[in-house]
Design a protein around this motif. Structure first.
Motif, mmCIF file in Angstrom:
data_model
loop_
_atom_site.group_PDB
_atom_site.id
_atom_site.type_symbol
_atom_site.label_atom_id
_atom_site.label_comp_id
_atom_site.label_asym_id
_atom_site.label_seq_id
_atom_site.Cartn_x
_atom_site.Cartn_y
_atom_site.Cartn_z
ATOM 1 N N LEU A 93 11.662 11.600 1.201
ATOM 2 C CA LEU A 93 10.383 12.013 1.201
ATOM 3 C C LEU A 93 9.701 11.081 2.118
ATOM 4 C CD1 LEU A 93 7.838 12.974 -0.711
ATOM 5 C CD2 LEU A 93 8.031 10.948 -2.125
ATOM 6 N N THR A 94 8.657 11.869 2.973
ATOM 7 C CA THR A 94 7.724 11.109 3.869
ATOM 8 C C THR A 94 6.341 10.818 3.010
ATOM 9 O OG1 THR A 94 8.634 12.496 5.583
ATOM 10 C CG2 THR A 94 6.489 11.391 6.069
ATOM 11 N N PHE A 95 5.987 9.577 3.024
ATOM 12 C CA PHE A 95 4.741 9.264 2.162
ATOM 13 C C PHE A 95 3.462 9.786 2.677
ATOM 14 C CE2 PHE A 95 7.323 5.132 1.603
ATOM 15 C CZ PHE A 95 7.990 5.719 0.458
ATOM 16 N N ASP A 96 2.646 10.046 1.330
ATOM 17 C CA ASP A 96 1.310 10.437 1.460
ATOM 18 C C ASP A 96 0.351 9.263 1.133
ATOM 19 O OD1 ASP A 96 -1.305 11.338 1.400
ATOM 20 O OD2 ASP A 96 -0.713 13.078 -0.083
ATOM 21 N N ARG A 97 0.037 8.492 2.173
ATOM 22 C CA ARG A 97 -0.614 7.295 2.189
ATOM 23 C C ARG A 97 -1.783 7.218 1.187
ATOM 24 N NH1 ARG A 97 -4.811 4.401 5.121
ATOM 25 N NH2 ARG A 97 -4.790 2.169 4.619
ATOM 26 N N ALA A 98 -2.658 8.656 1.005
ATOM 27 C CA ALA A 98 -3.781 8.827 0.131
ATOM 28 C C ALA A 98 -3.349 8.726 -1.453
ATOM 29 C CB ALA A 98 -4.520 10.034 0.262
ATOM 30 N N MET A 99 -1.960 9.474 -1.658
ATOM 31 C CA MET A 99 -1.488 9.391 -3.055
ATOM 32 C C MET A 99 -1.060 8.102 -3.423
ATOM 33 S SD MET A 99 1.529 11.572 -4.716
ATOM 34 C CE MET A 99 0.479 13.350 -4.292
ATOM 35 N N ILE A 100 -0.395 7.392 -2.769
ATOM 36 C CA ILE A 100 -0.173 5.939 -2.917
ATOM 37 C C ILE A 100 -1.496 5.077 -3.028
ATOM 38 C CG2 ILE A 100 0.922 3.871 -2.138
ATOM 39 C CD1 ILE A 100 2.635 5.611 -0.506
ATOM 40 N N LEU A 161 7.218 2.065 -7.087
ATOM 41 C CA LEU A 161 6.181 0.943 -7.293
ATOM 42 C C LEU A 161 6.404 -0.080 -8.298
ATOM 43 C CD1 LEU A 161 2.570 2.631 -6.844
ATOM 44 C CD2 LEU A 161 3.612 1.016 -5.248
ATOM 45 N N ARG A 162 6.955 0.263 -9.373
ATOM 46 C CA ARG A 162 7.356 -0.555 -10.611
ATOM 47 C C ARG A 162 8.813 -1.085 -10.359
ATOM 48 N NH1 ARG A 162 4.866 -0.192 -15.704
ATOM 49 N NH2 ARG A 162 2.620 -0.068 -15.349
ATOM 50 N N GLY A 163 9.695 -0.769 -9.355
ATOM 51 C CA GLY A 163 10.885 -1.074 -9.058
ATOM 52 C C GLY A 163 11.141 -2.399 -7.971
ATOM 53 N N PRO A 164 11.973 -2.768 -7.552
ATOM 54 C CA PRO A 164 12.317 -3.693 -6.653
ATOM 55 C C PRO A 164 11.705 -3.535 -5.369
ATOM 56 C CG PRO A 164 14.293 -2.537 -7.083
ATOM 57 C CD PRO A 164 13.362 -1.942 -8.001
ATOM 58 N N GLN A 165 11.248 -2.219 -5.044
ATOM 59 C CA GLN A 165 10.932 -1.923 -3.705
ATOM 60 C C GLN A 165 9.416 -1.565 -3.636
ATOM 61 O OE1 GLN A 165 13.462 1.673 -3.241
ATOM 62 N NE2 GLN A 165 14.468 0.662 -1.312
ATOM 63 N N GLY A 166 8.758 -1.881 -4.786
ATOM 64 C CA GLY A 166 7.285 -1.883 -4.921
ATOM 65 C C GLY A 166 6.547 -2.667 -4.036
ATOM 66 N N ALA A 167 7.003 -3.867 -3.774
ATOM 67 C CA ALA A 167 5.928 -4.551 -2.699
ATOM 68 C C ALA A 167 5.997 -3.898 -1.291
ATOM 69 C CB ALA A 167 6.665 -5.919 -2.288
ATOM 70 N N VAL A 168 6.961 -3.394 -0.835
ATOM 71 C CA VAL A 168 6.974 -2.667 0.414
ATOM 72 C C VAL A 168 6.322 -1.520 0.320
ATOM 73 C CG1 VAL A 168 8.718 -1.284 2.031
ATOM 74 C CG2 VAL A 168 9.402 -3.604 0.646
ATOM 75 N N LEU A 169 6.419 -0.464 -0.849
ATOM 76 C CA LEU A 169 5.778 0.513 -0.827
ATOM 77 C C LEU A 169 4.092 0.177 -1.001
ATOM 78 C CD1 LEU A 169 5.336 3.437 -1.252
ATOM 79 C CD2 LEU A 169 5.714 3.286 -3.771
#
Length: 299
Positions: A93-100, A161-169
């Motif tokens: 999945l390529t991220f949508d910055r606006a959704m994040i 976001l709630r998992g261990p990769q949340g800070a990166v996201l």
């Protein structure tokens, strides 16, 4: 269940799903991959194993693990485990910055440390895998994609976001100057990769001291600004030469090298062979050909 579902629907190396920014990847033998520029994305391996070289860091990830990147990263990868009976399978999945950014309004989470890298590997939770399955299941109900895909994408992002990769996201949409200015610098380097720059200029434009800028840049990408630009140049050159073999001098000039000998030397150091020989071997052995510029083929 997700692995079997994906394997039945994987057609060739790259399968477009009809779901915005969601792809299926399948490789049937171990292989070296083209150097690529990963855009901000998350990929989940369902079967097989992949190895990535990012800067000086080597990362392996395998079935049940996700790789996440919050900025554009020059990457060299290889599929380590794959066969016709047990192909490498992944979804991306390529991220949508606006959704994040919209999600962060409701669930901002903790502040992100300036020492947080812009990429990592972690195990996927059962809830995250379930959300992926429901997202991919929309391939069977294409009339539901317009309504359901954005909801399921939000759930995938929420689980991340709630998992261990949340800070990166969180870095993808962070308005914190530490991250937004580095993003801007990366965009400039990618857009103007053939133009000579000075680190002091980038640091000044980012409102940082040169030392702070270089430190933050390397934390994000694993590379110094000069190393980052050099990789962009050489990756672009390799793709150009694959499309136009034999035009080494013109390609060297196009990507910003004034000296053909310097280009040849640095190209061979990066890829193991001089340009003409490397591309000749690549055309003979590559199962997939080069990715489009800026488009990760096997994330």
């Amino acid at each position: 269940m997700l692995k079997e579902f994906v394997e039945e629907r994987a057609a060739g190396v790259l399968t477009t799903t009809g779901i915005p920014r969601v792809d299926i990847l399948k490789v049937t033998e171990p292989t070296e991959l083209f150097p690529e520029i990963y855009q901000p994305l998350v990929s989940l391996i369902l079967q097989g194993e992949k190895r990535l070289l990012i800067g000086s860091e080597v990362m392996n990830y395998t079935a049940g693990q996700t790789f996440i990147a919050s900025v554009a990263l020059p990457v060299i990868g290889e599929i380590v485990h794959a066969s016709a009976k047990g192909p490498y399978l992944a979804v991306r999945l390529t991220f949508d910055r606006a959704m994040i950014a919209d999600l962060l309004l409701d669930d901002p989470g903790p502040a992100v440390s300036s020492d947080t890298p812009s990429f990592c590997v972690s195990h996927a939770s059962d809830r995250l895998i379930d959300a992926w399955f429901r997202m991919l299941s929309l391939m069977e109900q294409p009339d539901e994609i317009a309504v359901m895909a954005p909801l399921l994408e939000r759930e995938i992002l929420f689980r991340l976001l709630r998992g261990p990769q949340g800070a990166v996201l969180r870095q993808v949409a962070s308005i914190d100057d530490r991250f937004s200015q580095i993003r801007n610098a990366l965009l400039r380097l990618r857009k103007d990769y053939a133009t000579t720059f000075h680190v002091d200029e980038l640091a000044s434009a980012s409102n940082m001291s040169p030392s702070a800028f270089q430190r933050r840049f390397k934390t994000s990408t694993g590379l110094s600004p000069i190393q980052y630009q050099k990789r962009i140049r050489l990756y672009e050159a390799r793709g150009m030469l694959f499309a136009r073999p034999g035009d080494v001098a013109a390609v060297a000039l196009a990507v910003g090298y004034e000296s053909l000998s310097q280009f040849t030397r640095e190209y061979a150091r990066m890829f193991g062979s001089p340009p003409a020989r490397d591309v000749r071997n690549l055309r003979a052995t590559s199962p997939v050909g080069p990715p489009g510029y800026g488009e990760p083929l096997l994330g």
